[in-house]
Scaffold this active site. Sequence first.
Site, PDB file in Angstrom:
ATOM      1  N   ASP A  13    -124.289  57.058  82.840  1.00 38.91           N
ATOM      2  CA  ASP A  13    -124.665  58.207  82.011  1.00 38.91           C
ATOM      3  C   ASP A  13    -124.763  57.861  80.524  1.00 38.91           C
ATOM      4  O   ASP A  13    -124.458  58.674  79.657  1.00 38.91           O
ATOM      5  CB  ASP A  13    -123.675  59.370  82.204  1.00 38.91           C
ATOM      6  CG  ASP A  13    -123.618  59.798  83.667  1.00 38.91           C
ATOM      7  OD1 ASP A  13    -124.655  59.722  84.344  1.00 38.91           O
ATOM      8  OD2 ASP A  13    -122.523  60.191  84.127  1.00 38.91           O
ATOM      9  N   LYS A  16    -129.751  55.965  80.175  1.00 37.99           N
ATOM     10  CA  LYS A  16    -130.725  54.991  80.698  1.00 37.99           C
ATOM     11  C   LYS A  16    -132.077  55.627  80.959  1.00 37.99           C
ATOM     12  O   LYS A  16    -133.121  55.038  80.712  1.00 37.99           O
ATOM     13  CB  LYS A  16    -130.205  54.358  82.004  1.00 37.99           C
ATOM     14  CG  LYS A  16    -128.917  53.586  81.837  1.00 37.99           C
ATOM     15  CD  LYS A  16    -128.376  53.116  83.173  1.00 37.99           C
ATOM     16  CE  LYS A  16    -127.879  54.224  84.070  1.00 37.99           C
ATOM     17  NZ  LYS A  16    -126.705  54.960  83.582  1.00 37.99           N
ATOM     18  N   GLY A  40    -128.305  60.005  88.200  1.00 34.60           N
ATOM     19  CA  GLY A  40    -128.933  61.206  87.639  1.00 34.60           C
ATOM     20  C   GLY A  40    -129.436  60.816  86.264  1.00 34.60           C
ATOM     21  O   GLY A  40    -128.652  60.641  85.346  1.00 34.60           O
ATOM     22  N   HIS A  41    -130.732  60.608  86.157  1.00 32.14           N
ATOM     23  CA  HIS A  41    -131.316  60.129  84.895  1.00 32.14           C
ATOM     24  C   HIS A  41    -132.138  61.248  84.265  1.00 32.14           C
ATOM     25  O   HIS A  41    -133.119  61.710  84.847  1.00 32.14           O
ATOM     26  CB  HIS A  41    -132.177  58.886  85.162  1.00 32.14           C
ATOM     27  CG  HIS A  41    -131.372  57.713  85.646  1.00 32.14           C
ATOM     28  ND1 HIS A  41    -131.917  56.509  85.965  1.00 32.14           N
ATOM     29  CD2 HIS A  41    -130.033  57.576  85.835  1.00 32.14           C
ATOM     30  CE1 HIS A  41    -130.952  55.675  86.341  1.00 32.14           C
ATOM     31  NE2 HIS A  41    -129.808  56.302  86.281  1.00 32.14           N
ATOM     32  N   GLN A 223    -126.155  53.702  87.442  1.00 33.03           N
ATOM     33  CA  GLN A 223    -124.715  53.529  87.196  1.00 33.03           C
ATOM     34  C   GLN A 223    -124.509  52.631  85.969  1.00 33.03           C
ATOM     35  O   GLN A 223    -125.300  52.691  85.058  1.00 33.03           O
ATOM     36  CB  GLN A 223    -124.009  52.962  88.443  1.00 33.03           C
ATOM     37  CG  GLN A 223    -123.942  53.942  89.609  1.00 33.03           C
ATOM     38  CD  GLN A 223    -125.234  54.025  90.407  1.00 33.03           C
ATOM     39  OE1 GLN A 223    -125.754  53.022  90.855  1.00 33.03           O
ATOM     40  NE2 GLN A 223    -125.757  55.213  90.612  1.00 33.03           N
TER      41      GLN A 223
HETATM   42  P1  GDP Z   1    -128.307  58.165  82.503  1.00 35.13           P
HETATM   43  O1  GDP Z   1    -127.684  58.409  83.826  1.00 35.13           O
HETATM   44  O2  GDP Z   1    -127.820  56.902  81.876  1.00 35.13           O
HETATM   45  O3  GDP Z   1    -129.811  58.227  82.524  1.00 35.13           O
HETATM   46  O4  GDP Z   1    -127.800  59.330  81.552  1.00 35.13           O
HETATM   47  P2  GDP Z   1    -127.755  60.916  81.925  1.00 35.13           P
HETATM   48  O5  GDP Z   1    -129.148  61.436  81.905  1.00 35.13           O
HETATM   49  O6  GDP Z   1    -126.939  61.146  83.131  1.00 35.13           O
HETATM   50  O7  GDP Z   1    -126.885  61.457  80.728  1.00 35.13           O
HETATM   51  C1  GDP Z   1    -127.283  61.292  79.398  1.00 35.13           C
HETATM   52  C2  GDP Z   1    -127.414  62.663  78.760  1.00 35.13           C
HETATM   53  O8  GDP Z   1    -127.515  62.521  77.373  1.00 35.13           O
HETATM   54  C3  GDP Z   1    -128.669  63.410  79.185  1.00 35.13           C
HETATM   55  O9  GDP Z   1    -128.398  64.774  79.176  1.00 35.13           O
HETATM   56  C4  GDP Z   1    -129.673  63.053  78.096  1.00 35.13           C
HETATM   57  O10 GDP Z   1    -130.685  64.046  77.919  1.00 35.13           O
HETATM   58  C5  GDP Z   1    -128.778  63.005  76.899  1.00 35.13           C
HETATM   59  N1  GDP Z   1    -129.168  62.060  75.856  1.00 35.13           N
HETATM   60  C6  GDP Z   1    -129.729  60.842  75.958  1.00 35.13           C
HETATM   61  N2  GDP Z   1    -129.833  60.257  74.743  1.00 35.13           N
HETATM   62  C7  GDP Z   1    -129.310  61.141  73.848  1.00 35.13           C
HETATM   63  C8  GDP Z   1    -129.102  61.103  72.432  1.00 35.13           C
HETATM   64  O11 GDP Z   1    -129.398  60.133  71.745  1.00 35.13           O
HETATM   65  N3  GDP Z   1    -128.521  62.217  71.880  1.00 35.13           N
HETATM   66  C9  GDP Z   1    -128.152  63.308  72.622  1.00 35.13           C
HETATM   67  N4  GDP Z   1    -127.581  64.331  72.003  1.00 35.13           N
HETATM   68  N5  GDP Z   1    -128.344  63.361  73.950  1.00 35.13           N
HETATM   69  C10 GDP Z   1    -128.899  62.292  74.552  1.00 35.13           C
HETATM   70  P1  IMO Z   2    -126.142  57.173  86.537  1.00 35.80           P
HETATM   71  O1  IMO Z   2    -127.216  56.242  87.033  1.00 35.80           O
HETATM   72  C1  IMO Z   2    -121.881  58.035  86.414  1.00 35.80           C
HETATM   73  C2  IMO Z   2    -119.584  57.131  90.012  1.00 35.80           C
HETATM   74  C3  IMO Z   2    -119.014  58.275  90.821  1.00 35.80           C
HETATM   75  C4  IMO Z   2    -117.770  57.604  91.381  1.00 35.80           C
HETATM   76  C5  IMO Z   2    -118.233  56.184  91.653  1.00 35.80           C
HETATM   77  C6  IMO Z   2    -118.652  55.925  93.098  1.00 35.80           C
HETATM   78  O2  IMO Z   2    -126.576  58.570  86.345  1.00 35.80           O
HETATM   79  O3  IMO Z   2    -125.458  56.574  85.346  1.00 35.80           O
HETATM   80  P2  IMO Z   2    -120.781  56.633  94.533  1.00 35.80           P
HETATM   81  O4  IMO Z   2    -121.320  57.973  94.900  1.00 35.80           O
HETATM   82  O5  IMO Z   2    -121.737  55.758  93.807  1.00 35.80           O
HETATM   83  O6  IMO Z   2    -120.148  55.914  95.702  1.00 35.80           O
HETATM   84  O7  IMO Z   2    -119.561  56.951  93.523  1.00 35.80           O
HETATM   85  O8  IMO Z   2    -119.340  55.966  90.798  1.00 35.80           O
HETATM   86  N1  IMO Z   2    -121.043  57.211  89.791  1.00 35.80           N
HETATM   87  C7  IMO Z   2    -121.596  57.485  88.603  1.00 35.80           C
HETATM   88  N2  IMO Z   2    -121.032  57.833  87.442  1.00 35.80           N
HETATM   89  N3  IMO Z   2    -123.224  57.901  86.504  1.00 35.80           N
HETATM   90  C8  IMO Z   2    -123.793  57.524  87.665  1.00 35.80           C
HETATM   91  O9  IMO Z   2    -125.112  57.230  87.767  1.00 35.80           O
HETATM   92  C9  IMO Z   2    -122.990  57.347  88.796  1.00 35.80           C
HETATM   93  N4  IMO Z   2    -123.229  57.015  90.086  1.00 35.80           N
HETATM   94  C10 IMO Z   2    -122.029  56.927  90.684  1.00 35.80           C
HETATM   95  O10 IMO Z   2    -118.700  59.362  89.999  1.00 35.80           O
HETATM   96  O11 IMO Z   2    -116.774  57.530  90.393  1.00 35.80           O
HETATM   97 MG    MG Z   3    -126.620  59.917  84.825  1.00 33.68          MG
END
Ligand code: GDP
Ligand code: IMO
Ligand code: MG
Length: 423
Positions: A13, A16, A40-41, A223
């Site tokens: 998170d 990415k 979850g991207h 991840q």
């Molecule tokens: P990922 O799994 O690495 O793709 O990240 P997620 O999408 O799960 O979580 C990142 C969150 O931060 C999302 O809600 C993005 O919209 C948000 N985000 C990404 N870059 C920035 C940033 O530079 N500033 C802020 N405020 N939010 C951001």
């Molecule tokens: P993105 O790509 C954050 C965590 C779960 C749990 C562990 C194992 O959005 O960054 P799993 O279901 O993979 O067997 O769970 O890994 N986890 C993540 N945490 N971002 C993710 O993906 C994750 N995918 C799995 O919360 O601790």
């Molecule tokens: Mg994510």
Amino acid sequence: MPASVILGAQWGDEGKGKITDLLSEKADMVVRYQGGNNAGHTIVVGDDKFALSLIPSGVLYPTVTPVIGNGCVVDPKVMLEEMDTLTRRGIDPSRVLLSGNAHLIMPYHRKLDAVIERYLGDAMIGTTKRGIGPAYMDKYSRFGIRVQDLFDPKIFREKLEVALKDKNKQLVKVYNQLPLDVDDIYNEYMGYAERLADHITDTSLVVWQAVRDGKNVLFEGAQGTLLDIDHGTYPFVTSSNPTAGGAPVGSGIGPKEIDHVIGVVKAYISRVGTGPFPTELDDEIGDRLIDIGGEYGTVTGRKRRCGWLDTVALRYAVRVNGLTEIALTKLDVLSHFDTIKIATAYRSGDEIFTEMPRQQRVLYTCTPEYEEHPGWGDDISQMTSYDQLPPAARSYVERIEEIAGVPITTVGVGPSRAATLRR
Ligand code: GDP
Ligand code: IMO
Ligand code: MG
């Protein structure tokens, strides 16, 4: 940037999705190399928000070929639903390619993921319950069913019967669940086969050709480094290799084809699920990071645990991935804090650790050694160039760069595509 890996340098998170989407403007192909719909991207374009779980983040650009590589585990139901959602929102997913060697997530994987977690009680990992771990377990124990098996109904049926005999024993005798029916699963998956047929190809060949033709190919990690099965905080990890080494294996090219490795780093740090977390802030500051940063899981909606940036872990990520650059995200979230801390070492008794401790138990008991940085107070979310940032914000970024020893080339100041400063 002919072939670049984009990966999470923390516990996931990091942003990415946003960085991959941003770089996709100039890319020809975006390849997912591991994980599944546990990811979850999030991508924000104007007023539109997309949360992708399996489909690579490049899909929003019609010029990009999105590829799901052999290292992924694929829940076909989820993949088809995700493509349908994109279609409804005006995005054409017909270009998505899927490796025939990727493994299928089956209904018993989802079920086992949930019951094993329940069985573990306090020792639970806090998985996403999407069947990821059980699907990779089957892959490595050679009980897995691959995407290509969907197109050989006799073999699919045989493999399913062998697997289900074993899984039903586990479900019924160990976990006290009802058995699953072979015909139901067979019929359901044969239905998916028809719809997936046009997407299946030898993705290793397609990716290799693109790289050889000098196309811009992005490898999108899911991840993060600290969730890596080998290099993460085992057993509180996912069941694949998000680290850079996973990219060639999970896409079927040689490691020398990769030119750049971009680590996505949040300006603080978060984790979902259980496991050690030295800089976790179990206090009002942590709650503010969650609130201001909107730190709620994209997949499960769970509150993310938050803390100050951990540069022991960051330097570890630089090392195990061979990072060549860093994209720093969510700097804007820190605008709301008077003082910002960076952990530079862990203290445990008389010992100071500046590298990841060899014994993981240290991570539970250590106290981080922090250096303090003054906040900048100003709203930076509308800024359009790095030079506009207040001096305190720039010095925070540059201090991280100094510790990491790798250039920070991108700084995120908001969720949208536009809120990105290139250096
Ligand atoms: P990922 O799994 O690495 O793709 O990240 P997620 O999408 O799960 O979580 C990142 C969150 O931060 C999302 O809600 C993005 O919209 C948000 N985000 C990404 N870059 C920035 C940033 O530079 N500033 C802020 N405020 N939010 C951001
Ligand atoms: P993105 O790509 C954050 C965590 C779960 C749990 C562990 C194992 O959005 O960054 P799993 O279901 O993979 O067997 O769970 O890994 N986890 C993540 N945490 N971002 C993710 O993906 C994750 N995918 C799995 O919360 O601790
Ligand atoms: Mg994510």
